[in-house]
Design an enzyme around this catalytic site. Structure first.
Site, PDB file in Angstrom:
ATOM      1  N   TYR A 144       0.856  -1.191   0.000  1.00  0.00           N
ATOM      2  CA  TYR A 144       0.000   0.000   0.000  1.00  0.00           C
ATOM      3  C   TYR A 144       0.886   1.234   0.000  1.00  0.00           C
ATOM      4  CZ  TYR A 144      -3.509   3.435   1.551  1.00  0.00           C
ATOM      5  OH  TYR A 144      -4.338   4.517   1.654  1.00  0.00           O
ATOM      6  N   ASP A 239       9.258   2.859   0.000  1.00  0.00           N
ATOM      7  CA  ASP A 239       8.196   3.504   0.774  1.00  0.00           C
ATOM      8  C   ASP A 239       8.346   3.050   2.220  1.00  0.00           C
ATOM      9  OD1 ASP A 239       5.967   4.476   1.970  1.00  0.00           O
ATOM     10  OD2 ASP A 239       4.523   3.597   0.569  1.00  0.00           O
ATOM     11  N   LYS A 267       4.070   8.742   9.129  1.00  0.00           N
ATOM     12  CA  LYS A 267       3.799   8.107  10.420  1.00  0.00           C
ATOM     13  C   LYS A 267       4.750   8.569  11.545  1.00  0.00           C
ATOM     14  CE  LYS A 267       0.857   4.656   8.468  1.00  0.00           C
ATOM     15  NZ  LYS A 267       0.928   3.999   7.202  1.00  0.00           N
TER      16      LYS A 267
HETATM   17  C1  LIG Z   1       0.278   4.516   5.862  1.00  0.00           C
HETATM   18  C2  LIG Z   1       1.023   4.305   4.614  1.00  0.00           C
HETATM   19  C3  LIG Z   1       0.925   5.184   3.515  1.00  0.00           C
HETATM   20  C4  LIG Z   1      -0.084   6.287   3.473  1.00  0.00           C
HETATM   21  O1  LIG Z   1       0.123   7.251   4.443  1.00  0.00           O
HETATM   22  P1  LIG Z   1      -1.080   8.255   4.811  1.00  0.00           P
HETATM   23  O2  LIG Z   1      -0.468   9.179   5.793  1.00  0.00           O
HETATM   24  O3  LIG Z   1      -2.173   7.382   5.366  1.00  0.00           O
HETATM   25  O4  LIG Z   1      -1.504   8.910   3.554  1.00  0.00           O
HETATM   26  C5  LIG Z   1       1.759   4.992   2.435  1.00  0.00           C
HETATM   27  N1  LIG Z   1       2.635   3.997   2.425  1.00  0.00           N
HETATM   28  C6  LIG Z   1       2.753   3.114   3.433  1.00  0.00           C
HETATM   29  C7  LIG Z   1       3.773   2.034   3.357  1.00  0.00           C
HETATM   30  C8  LIG Z   1       1.937   3.230   4.555  1.00  0.00           C
HETATM   31  O5  LIG Z   1       2.030   2.331   5.547  1.00  0.00           O
END
Ligand SMILES: *Cc1c(COP(=O)(O)O)cnc(C)c1O
Length: 428
Positions: A144, A239, A267
């Site tokens: 994701y 990511d 995060k």
């Molecule tokens: C949470 C997450 C996102 C998205 O971040 P948001 O702040 O919810 O837009 C993108 N990549 C990874 C790997 C994530 O865990």
């Protein structure tokens, strides 16, 4: 446990918010029932609207590595607020947080702050396309990267095909610019590069997958991604929105010793405030406006209160022994849960990467999304509710990670295991 207040608030929310929530997983759809409403959080605990106290392993979906309302973070944010909420003019805080990040992520010579992980990945992809002057991107099935159009896609049929929209509203012309391959499958990505290599701008990957449950990379997989992208002149984007300051302080790239071209963070770097970031070598990042032609901007980007929450949270994590201690506790929790599952005769497959962990209700090893989806989600739902009824909140989905914080001490862990023993025995 009483739930009257939460139930009432839920009915009220359903009147004005689509599905009652502002992010789908919060609605508890995959485990059934309705969500509790939070009144406050402190350390490892949440208190709901009915006064119930639960141990929290979701931690705002990862960011709260120092726990809820850590006194030092609260103090720092309060004094930042006293100075004003934001200016749209530079403050030193942005430089300080960037420097802190660069110290742990030497692959990032320059950092651009944004307001969410989604924004970070969208922007990193635009930059990769602008830098390489190519359009195609590659992502892995089950990873994701936020809800940007290019990332909200699913695999077409066959291995090296262009993706299909995974949500109404995503134009097929756009999803066709993304290729989807299975995670942890070196042959599939090699085949994609054999077909499309000269047109691929970047590969984006969660270096430890955290959004299909926690699935670490198999030995050699990240190395293969690095080698292929170098060979074909594509960028490798890690990511690390979830894995950053979680798999290690330096993220998965430090743990596995692979240097990506671009990194996205989110995060933990906001300590619970809305912050995302992306970065990489100066020559790539200098393609960004105002230096270069690739446009990306943000009214609230680099917000001083958000920068302050991130700075203080990272400062706490950097203290000697703090991260190692958290990781060790997570290992203890995982092994305790594993023992309890075995005693109860419940088959589970467990994963851990630093301070994040996965508990799959399946006997089969999980190395990709196809395996992950073979987990018994009904059993997970029983586990979820069995634990919540006993005062422990794990994520309301089999395919989300568990996180711990510096506030999850021995008492918290032993209460968790006590609840797990009862839940595994009677509810599953
Ligand atoms: C949470 C997450 C996102 C998205 O971040 P948001 O702040 O919810 O837009 C993108 N990549 C990874 C790997 C994530 O865990």
């Amino acid at each position: 446990m009483k739930h009257e207040s939460s139930n009432k608030l839920w009915q009220d929310a359903l009147q004005v918010l689509p599905g009652g929530v502002n992010s789908p997983v919060r609605a508890f759809k995959s485990v059934g029932g309705s969500p509790f409403f939070v009144h406050s959080g402190k350390g490892a605990f949440l208190t709901d609207a009915d006064g119930n106290r639960v141990i929290d392993y979701v931690l705002s979906w990862g960011p709260l590595a120092a726990g809820h309302a850590h006194p030092e973070v609260v103090e720092a944010v309060k004094s930042a607020a006293d100075n004003g909420f934001g200016f749209g003019v530079p403050t030193e805080l942005e430089t300080l947080l960037a420097r802190k990040i660069i110290t742990h992520y030497p692959s990032m010579e320059r950092v651009r702050f944004v307001n969410s992980g989604t924004e970070a990945t969208m922007s990193a992809i635009r930059l990769a396309r602008g830098f390489t002057k190519r359009d195609l991107i590659v992502k892995m099935d089950g990873c994701y990267h936020g809800h940007g159009d290019s990332m909200l896609v699913r695999a077409g049929s066959g291995i090296a095909t262009l993706a299909l929209p995974d949500s109404p509203g995503v134009p097929a012309v756009l999803s066709a610019q993304t290729l989807v391959v299975p995670y942890n499958d070196p042959e599939a990505i090699t085949e994609v590069f054999n077909h499309y290599g000269a047109d691929i701008a970047c590969v984006i990957v969660e270096p430890v997958a955290g959004n299909m449950g926690v699935v670490p990379p198999l030995p050699g997989y990240l190395e293969r991604l690095r080698a292929l992208t170098v060979t074909y002149g594509a960028l490798l984007v890690f990511d690390e929105v979830m894995t950053g300051f979680r798999v290690a302080l330096g993220g998965a790239q430090a743990h596995y010793e692979i240097t990506p071209d671009l990194t996205t963070l989110g995060k933990v770097i906001g300590g619970g405030m809305p912050v995302g970031a992306y970065g990489g070598p100066a020559d790539i990042m200098d393609m960004l406006a105002p230096r270069g032609p690739v446009y990306q901007a943000g009214t609230l980007s680099g917000n001083p209160m958000a920068m302050t929450a991130g700075l203080k949270t990272l400062e706490i994590l950097e203290r000697p022994g703090v991260f190692d201690d958290m990781e060790r506790r997570m290992t203890g929790l995982c092994s305790g849960l594993g023992d309890i599952a075995r005693e109860a005769g419940v088959p589970v497959y467990q994963t851990q990467a630093g301070t994040m962990a996965g508990l799959f209700f399946t006997e089969m090893p999980v190395h990709d999304y196809t395996n992950a989806k073979l987990s018994d989600t009904k059993r997970y739902a029983k586990w979820f509710h069995g634990m919540l009824d006993r005062g422990v909140y794990f994520a309301p989905s089999q395919f989300e990670a568990a996180f711990i914080s510096t506030a999850h001490d021995d008492d918290v862990l032993s209460s968790t295991l006590e609840a797990a023993r009862a839940a595994m025995k009677t509810d599953i």
